[in-house]
Design a protein around this motif. Structure first.
Motif, PDB file in Angstrom:
ATOM      1  N   ARG A  57     -45.519 -34.449  -1.312  1.00 37.08           N
ATOM      2  CA  ARG A  57     -44.946 -33.490  -2.271  1.00 37.08           C
ATOM      3  C   ARG A  57     -43.924 -34.159  -3.188  1.00 37.08           C
ATOM      4  NH1 ARG A  57     -43.770 -28.200   1.602  1.00 37.08           N
ATOM      5  NH2 ARG A  57     -45.807 -28.146   2.607  1.00 37.08           N
ATOM      6  N   VAL A  58     -44.272 -35.284  -3.759  1.00 36.15           N
ATOM      7  CA  VAL A  58     -43.276 -36.067  -4.495  1.00 36.15           C
ATOM      8  C   VAL A  58     -43.093 -35.553  -5.916  1.00 36.15           C
ATOM      9  CG1 VAL A  58     -43.778 -38.101  -3.095  1.00 36.15           C
ATOM     10  CG2 VAL A  58     -44.887 -37.838  -5.311  1.00 36.15           C
ATOM     11  N   LYS A  59     -41.856 -35.652  -6.379  1.00 37.07           N
ATOM     12  CA  LYS A  59     -41.467 -35.323  -7.748  1.00 37.07           C
ATOM     13  C   LYS A  59     -40.693 -36.522  -8.290  1.00 37.07           C
ATOM     14  CE  LYS A  59     -43.005 -31.139  -6.938  1.00 37.07           C
ATOM     15  NZ  LYS A  59     -43.626 -31.436  -5.639  1.00 37.07           N
TER      16      LYS A  59
ATOM     17  N   LEU B 265     -37.012 -42.558  -9.870  1.00 32.80           N
ATOM     18  CA  LEU B 265     -36.397 -41.845  -8.766  1.00 32.80           C
ATOM     19  C   LEU B 265     -37.430 -40.847  -8.268  1.00 32.80           C
ATOM     20  CD1 LEU B 265     -32.761 -41.048 -10.006  1.00 32.80           C
ATOM     21  CD2 LEU B 265     -33.546 -42.941  -8.581  1.00 32.80           C
ATOM     22  N   VAL B 266     -37.784 -40.923  -6.979  1.00 31.64           N
ATOM     23  CA  VAL B 266     -38.861 -40.112  -6.431  1.00 31.64           C
ATOM     24  C   VAL B 266     -38.346 -39.320  -5.233  1.00 31.64           C
ATOM     25  CG1 VAL B 266     -41.172 -40.134  -5.410  1.00 31.64           C
ATOM     26  CG2 VAL B 266     -40.579 -41.793  -7.192  1.00 31.64           C
ATOM     27  N   GLY B 267     -38.352 -38.014  -5.368  1.00 30.55           N
ATOM     28  CA  GLY B 267     -37.981 -37.149  -4.251  1.00 30.55           C
ATOM     29  C   GLY B 267     -39.216 -36.753  -3.477  1.00 30.55           C
ATOM     30  N   ASP B 268     -39.080 -36.604  -2.151  1.00 34.93           N
ATOM     31  CA  ASP B 268     -40.235 -36.203  -1.338  1.00 34.93           C
ATOM     32  C   ASP B 268     -39.822 -35.200  -0.278  1.00 34.93           C
ATOM     33  OD1 ASP B 268     -38.943 -37.651   0.645  1.00 34.93           O
ATOM     34  OD2 ASP B 268     -40.591 -39.021   1.039  1.00 34.93           O
ATOM     35  N   PHE B 269     -40.744 -34.889   0.578  1.00 28.00           N
ATOM     36  CA  PHE B 269     -40.557 -33.919   1.656  1.00 28.00           C
ATOM     37  C   PHE B 269     -41.098 -34.537   2.933  1.00 28.00           C
ATOM     38  CE2 PHE B 269     -42.664 -30.756   4.336  1.00 28.00           C
ATOM     39  CZ  PHE B 269     -41.685 -29.804   4.523  1.00 28.00           C
ATOM     40  N   MET B 270     -40.369 -34.349   4.021  1.00 26.82           N
ATOM     41  CA  MET B 270     -40.868 -34.826   5.312  1.00 26.82           C
ATOM     42  C   MET B 270     -40.697 -33.753   6.362  1.00 26.82           C
ATOM     43  SD  MET B 270     -42.507 -37.562   5.686  1.00 26.82           S
ATOM     44  CE  MET B 270     -42.467 -37.444   7.467  1.00 26.82           C
ATOM     45  N   LEU B 271     -41.573 -33.779   7.347  1.00 26.31           N
ATOM     46  CA  LEU B 271     -41.503 -32.822   8.445  1.00 26.31           C
ATOM     47  C   LEU B 271     -40.535 -33.304   9.512  1.00 26.31           C
ATOM     48  CD1 LEU B 271     -45.308 -32.083   8.782  1.00 26.31           C
ATOM     49  CD2 LEU B 271     -43.615 -30.868   7.444  1.00 26.31           C
ATOM     50  N   PHE B 272     -40.128 -32.382  10.377  1.00 27.81           N
ATOM     51  CA  PHE B 272     -39.291 -32.756  11.502  1.00 27.81           C
ATOM     52  C   PHE B 272     -40.032 -33.696  12.432  1.00 27.81           C
ATOM     53  CE2 PHE B 272     -37.019 -28.732  10.594  1.00 27.81           C
ATOM     54  CZ  PHE B 272     -35.728 -29.242  10.547  1.00 27.81           C
ATOM     55  N   VAL B 273     -39.343 -34.681  12.932  1.00 24.64           N
ATOM     56  CA  VAL B 273     -39.873 -35.551  13.976  1.00 24.64           C
ATOM     57  C   VAL B 273     -38.895 -35.480  15.145  1.00 24.64           C
ATOM     58  CG1 VAL B 273     -40.534 -37.887  14.619  1.00 24.64           C
ATOM     59  CG2 VAL B 273     -40.957 -37.065  12.304  1.00 24.64           C
ATOM     60  N   PRO B 274     -39.269 -34.888  16.285  1.00 19.63           N
ATOM     61  CA  PRO B 274     -38.318 -34.667  17.383  1.00 19.63           C
ATOM     62  C   PRO B 274     -37.771 -35.966  17.944  1.00 19.63           C
ATOM     63  CG  PRO B 274     -40.316 -33.369  17.676  1.00 19.63           C
ATOM     64  CD  PRO B 274     -40.589 -34.357  16.583  1.00 19.63           C
ATOM     65  N   ARG B 275     -36.514 -35.912  18.360  1.00 17.64           N
ATOM     66  CA  ARG B 275     -35.952 -37.026  19.091  1.00 17.64           C
ATOM     67  C   ARG B 275     -36.564 -37.082  20.484  1.00 17.64           C
ATOM     68  NH1 ARG B 275     -29.445 -36.666  17.861  1.00 17.64           N
ATOM     69  NH2 ARG B 275     -29.551 -37.387  15.710  1.00 17.64           N
TER      70      ARG B 275
ATOM     71  N   ALA C 118     -35.569 -31.874   4.541  1.00 15.37           N
ATOM     72  CA  ALA C 118     -35.411 -31.952   3.095  1.00 15.37           C
ATOM     73  C   ALA C 118     -36.028 -33.201   2.484  1.00 15.37           C
ATOM     74  CB  ALA C 118     -33.932 -31.891   2.739  1.00 15.37           C
ATOM     75  N   GLY C 119     -36.249 -34.227   3.274  1.00 15.01           N
ATOM     76  CA  GLY C 119     -36.848 -35.442   2.748  1.00 15.01           C
ATOM     77  C   GLY C 119     -35.814 -36.392   2.163  1.00 15.01           C
ATOM     78  N   TYR C 120     -36.267 -37.301   1.310  1.00 15.46           N
ATOM     79  CA  TYR C 120     -35.431 -38.355   0.770  1.00 15.46           C
ATOM     80  C   TYR C 120     -35.625 -38.480  -0.739  1.00 15.46           C
ATOM     81  CZ  TYR C 120     -35.230 -39.935   5.654  1.00 15.46           C
ATOM     82  OH  TYR C 120     -35.051 -40.002   7.011  1.00 15.46           O
ATOM     83  N   VAL C 121     -34.710 -39.225  -1.375  1.00 11.41           N
ATOM     84  CA  VAL C 121     -34.903 -39.657  -2.753  1.00 11.41           C
ATOM     85  C   VAL C 121     -35.046 -41.184  -2.712  1.00 11.41           C
ATOM     86  CG1 VAL C 121     -33.930 -39.841  -5.068  1.00 11.41           C
ATOM     87  CG2 VAL C 121     -33.597 -37.745  -3.728  1.00 11.41           C
ATOM     88  N   TRP C 122     -36.169 -41.678  -3.252  1.00 13.17           N
ATOM     89  CA  TRP C 122     -36.475 -43.107  -3.222  1.00 13.17           C
ATOM     90  C   TRP C 122     -36.262 -43.703  -4.601  1.00 13.17           C
ATOM     91  CZ3 TRP C 122     -38.041 -44.963   1.554  1.00 13.17           C
ATOM     92  CH2 TRP C 122     -38.419 -43.979   2.485  1.00 13.17           C
TER      93      TRP C 122
END
Length: 320
Positions: free
Chosen positions: A193-195, A210-220, A311-315
């Motif tokens: 889902r990058v913008k 600058l690329v924003g994305d979305f990531m799912l939860f990854v349990p500890r 929320a994901g990251y900005v790359w």
């Protein structure tokens, strides 16, 4: 882009419900509250399905002078395809018109549209984000009538879906990390889902992404979790979710009544119309906002049990 012609660069944003919002630049880093952009007849400037008239969800918006008349136009990417709407000079926009590549509607899953003069030839180019983590470049040119046309060029950021070896790291084409070890790949680059937007990030005179994305939860790992605390938070979350669902169902019923359609209708067009209307009504509903803020606080605390935030990251991808 200066949308209202006052010499200041404004903000324009798509939304979950398909609407486009204009945030007027007030100067000194301040912006006015968002205003939903509309057509001259007062209808929303959203992308609709030509088959049934229902509006799209999950839109992204960008502003560019598409037809070369000096007035900013609106380009919207959506699940229904990518369209442009003629700017009429008074913050209203004409009907949607398809953007085509080689005679085919430009359709990208979870399209993220952004215009910039990437090759610095004086003509805007389209940088298109996608659900598969990539950013594709479409070079712009102008015909004799001044209208933009686009030609597919290349991936500026490779699509994960275009590489079988990388695609195998993920599951069901939804980029859910299969296990703890393969999570490292998702930390190395944009995932889904990058913008994208363009800037000279490091001041070297070259255009960067600058690329924003979305990531799912990854349990500890279970060894790092407190079961009692997590259970308490999940119980609180369920209670608030039930209250939230109760109010959204009430708003949905009210929207159906306003639109004159059945609340039980499962027709795609009816569902989307209800969703958009109830979501817009919910923006000013005090009860829904109170529960939403309480939910957000609980979810924030629950993130302590997840290795990766939702929320994901900005790359930053530096230009070469």
């Amino acid at each position: 882009m200066d949308l209202d012609g006052d010499g200041k660069k404004d903000l324009v944003s798509g939304s979950r419900v398909g609407t486009t919002h204009f945030f007027k630049n007030l100067g000194q880093g301040r912006f006015a509250p968002g205003v939903v952009l509309k057509r001259p007849d007062g209808s929303l400037a959203t992308i609709y399905d030509p088959k049934d008239g229902s509006t799209t969800l999950n839109s992204t918006s960008s502003v560019v002078d598409w037809d070369g008349d000096g007035i900013p136009d609106l380009v919207v990417g959506s699940y229904l395809g990518t369209y442009w709407m003629k700017g009429l000079g008074d913050l209203t926009f004409g009907d949607q018109q398809p953007i085509e590549i080689d005679g085919q509607l430009l359709a990208v899953n979870d399209a993220g549209v952004h215009f910039a003069d990437w090759n610095r030839d004086g003509v805007p180019d389209l940088l298109m984000g996608s659900d598969e983590g990539g950013v594709k470049l479409y070079l712009g040119s102008r015909g004799e009538n001044g209208h933009l046309s686009l030609t597919a060029d290349r991936w500026l950021v490779e699509s994960l879906g275009a590489s079988e070896s990388k695609h195998q790291q993920f599951e069901n084409n939804q980029f859910e990390v299969k296990n703890w070890q393969t999570m490292e790949l998702a930390r190395e680059r944009s995932a889904m889902r990058v913008k994208a937007t363009v800037t000279d990030w490091n001041g070297d005179g070259k255009l960067d992404l600058l690329v924003g994305d979305f990531m799912l939860f990854v349990p500890r790992p279970a060894s790092e979790q407190d079961p009692a605390e997590k259970k308490q938070l999940n119980d609180e979350l369920m209670s608030k979710q039930q209250a939230w669902m109760k109010r959204t169902n009430e708003l949905d019923a009210e929207a159906a009544k306003e639109l004159g359609i059945s609340p039980q209708s499962r027709e795609p067009g009816d569902w989307r119309r209800r969703y958009v209307r109830s979501s817009l009504n919910g923006l000013t509903d005090e009860t829904l906002w109170t529960v939403t803020l309480e939910l957000a606080e609980i979810q924030k605390r629950l993130r302590g049990f997840s290795e990766m935030p939702r929320a994901g990251y900005v790359w930053v991808y530096l230009g070469k």
